[in-house]
Design a protein around this motif. Structure first.
Motif, PDB file in Angstrom:
ATOM      1  N   TYR A   1      50.335  31.711  49.937  1.00 19.05           N
ATOM      2  CA  TYR A   1      51.305  32.773  49.686  1.00 19.05           C
ATOM      3  C   TYR A   1      52.644  32.187  49.248  1.00 19.05           C
ATOM      4  O   TYR A   1      53.120  31.202  49.816  1.00 19.05           O
ATOM      5  CB  TYR A   1      51.513  33.625  50.948  1.00 19.05           C
TER       6      TYR A   1
ATOM      7  N   CYS B   1      52.300  40.885  44.563  1.00 18.40           N
ATOM      8  CA  CYS B   1      51.972  41.743  45.705  1.00 18.40           C
ATOM      9  C   CYS B   1      52.095  43.228  45.354  1.00 18.40           C
ATOM     10  O   CYS B   1      51.262  44.035  45.770  1.00 18.40           O
ATOM     11  CB  CYS B   1      52.852  41.399  46.893  1.00 18.40           C
TER      12      CYS B   1
ATOM     13  N   CYS C   1      48.950  44.612  44.026  1.00 19.96           N
ATOM     14  CA  CYS C   1      47.753  44.162  44.743  1.00 19.96           C
ATOM     15  C   CYS C   1      47.212  45.316  45.596  1.00 19.96           C
ATOM     16  O   CYS C   1      47.995  46.073  46.179  1.00 19.96           O
ATOM     17  CB  CYS C   1      48.098  42.972  45.628  1.00 19.96           C
TER      18      CYS C   1
ATOM     19  N   ASN D   1      45.979  45.198  48.420  1.00 19.12           N
ATOM     20  CA  ASN D   1      46.263  44.994  49.847  1.00 19.12           C
ATOM     21  C   ASN D   1      47.698  45.325  50.219  1.00 19.12           C
ATOM     22  O   ASN D   1      48.045  45.379  51.390  1.00 19.12           O
ATOM     23  CB  ASN D   1      45.975  43.537  50.240  1.00 19.12           C
ATOM     24  N   TYR D   2      48.537  45.533  49.224  1.00 23.27           N
ATOM     25  CA  TYR D   2      49.956  45.801  49.465  1.00 23.27           C
ATOM     26  C   TYR D   2      50.146  47.202  50.018  1.00 23.27           C
ATOM     27  O   TYR D   2      49.601  48.170  49.482  1.00 23.27           O
ATOM     28  CB  TYR D   2      50.751  45.635  48.171  1.00 23.27           C
TER      29      TYR D   2
ATOM     30  N   CYS E   1      51.113  44.049  54.267  1.00 24.99           N
ATOM     31  CA  CYS E   1      49.927  43.586  53.550  1.00 24.99           C
ATOM     32  C   CYS E   1      48.779  43.620  54.553  1.00 24.99           C
ATOM     33  O   CYS E   1      48.944  43.222  55.708  1.00 24.99           O
ATOM     34  CB  CYS E   1      50.131  42.165  53.026  1.00 24.99           C
TER      35      CYS E   1
ATOM     36  N   LEU F   1      46.410  41.731  54.871  1.00 23.92           N
ATOM     37  CA  LEU F   1      46.020  40.395  55.331  1.00 23.92           C
ATOM     38  C   LEU F   1      47.055  39.763  56.259  1.00 23.92           C
ATOM     39  O   LEU F   1      46.801  38.708  56.833  1.00 23.92           O
ATOM     40  CB  LEU F   1      45.782  39.470  54.129  1.00 23.92           C
ATOM     41  N   PHE F   2      48.222  40.391  56.380  1.00 25.41           N
ATOM     42  CA  PHE F   2      49.280  39.889  57.266  1.00 25.41           C
ATOM     43  C   PHE F   2      49.714  41.011  58.205  1.00 25.41           C
ATOM     44  O   PHE F   2      50.823  41.548  58.082  1.00 25.41           O
ATOM     45  CB  PHE F   2      50.478  39.397  56.439  1.00 25.41           C
TER      46      PHE F   2
ATOM     47  N   VAL G   1      55.396  41.278  53.207  1.00 23.03           N
ATOM     48  CA  VAL G   1      55.414  40.314  52.102  1.00 23.03           C
ATOM     49  C   VAL G   1      56.357  40.849  51.035  1.00 23.03           C
ATOM     50  O   VAL G   1      56.630  42.045  50.977  1.00 23.03           O
ATOM     51  CB  VAL G   1      53.991  40.101  51.520  1.00 23.03           C
TER      52      VAL G   1
ATOM     53  N   TRP H   1      52.973  36.615  45.959  1.00 25.59           N
ATOM     54  CA  TRP H   1      51.581  36.466  45.487  1.00 25.59           C
ATOM     55  C   TRP H   1      50.830  35.575  46.472  1.00 25.59           C
ATOM     56  O   TRP H   1      51.442  34.718  47.135  1.00 25.59           O
ATOM     57  CB  TRP H   1      51.569  35.807  44.101  1.00 25.59           C
ATOM     58  N   CYS H   2      49.526  35.784  46.556  1.00 24.63           N
ATOM     59  CA  CYS H   2      48.658  34.849  47.293  1.00 24.63           C
ATOM     60  C   CYS H   2      47.301  34.813  46.621  1.00 24.63           C
ATOM     61  O   CYS H   2      47.008  35.623  45.734  1.00 24.63           O
ATOM     62  CB  CYS H   2      48.557  35.219  48.779  1.00 24.63           C
TER      63      CYS H   2
ATOM     64  N   TRP I   1      44.953  37.868  45.966  1.00 24.33           N
ATOM     65  CA  TRP I   1      45.412  38.984  45.150  1.00 24.33           C
ATOM     66  C   TRP I   1      44.211  39.715  44.526  1.00 24.33           C
ATOM     67  O   TRP I   1      43.296  39.076  43.998  1.00 24.33           O
ATOM     68  CB  TRP I   1      46.342  38.500  44.029  1.00 24.33           C
TER      69      TRP I   1
END
Ligand code: SF4
Length: 113
Positions: free
Chosen positions: A59, A75, A78, A80-81, A92, A94-95, A100, A105-106, A109
């Protein structure tokens, strides 16, 4: 007979009012959590560079500084955002419990569909 018609009209009107309210309520359900979600995301601490998940997913808070990205990916676009459209940062998937940067970006994405 007249009384019967009056009662029927009152019942029909009540039913119409109830249907209108239920329809409006159902239509507004998707928007119910938006302000709350945005407010919660604004209060989340930002993911830091030393976060183990951030390291594992490479990330970065600025997508321009990442290598191997798909052009334009960040992000904000994305799937997941969780931040609101136009937000500077947001949650996110994932977090959990962290935010984020929209410009971040990670490696996980995934294009928003
Ligand atoms: S999964 Fe998507 S929103 Fe989450 S950090 Fe990676 S690119 Fe950003």
């Amino acid at each position: 007979m007249f009384q019967e018609n009056c009662v029927k009209q009152v019942i029909d009107e009540s039913r119409r009012q109830l249907l209108k309210r239920v329809t409006l309520g159902v239509a507004l359900i998707p928007f119910a959590g938006l302000p709350l979600r945005a407010a919660i995301a604004a209060d989340l601490p930002l993911v830091t560079a030393d976060d183990p998940t951030a390291k594992a997913l490479k990330y970065v808070s600025d997508a321009n500084k990442a290598s191997g990205t798909k052009p334009g990916s960040k992000c904000a676009n994305c799937s997941n955002y969780q931040g609101a459209a136009g937000s500077a940062q947001g949650g996110c998937l994932l977090f959990p419990g962290k935010a984020v940067k929209a410009a971040g970006w990670c490696s996980s994405w995934t294009a928003k569909t």
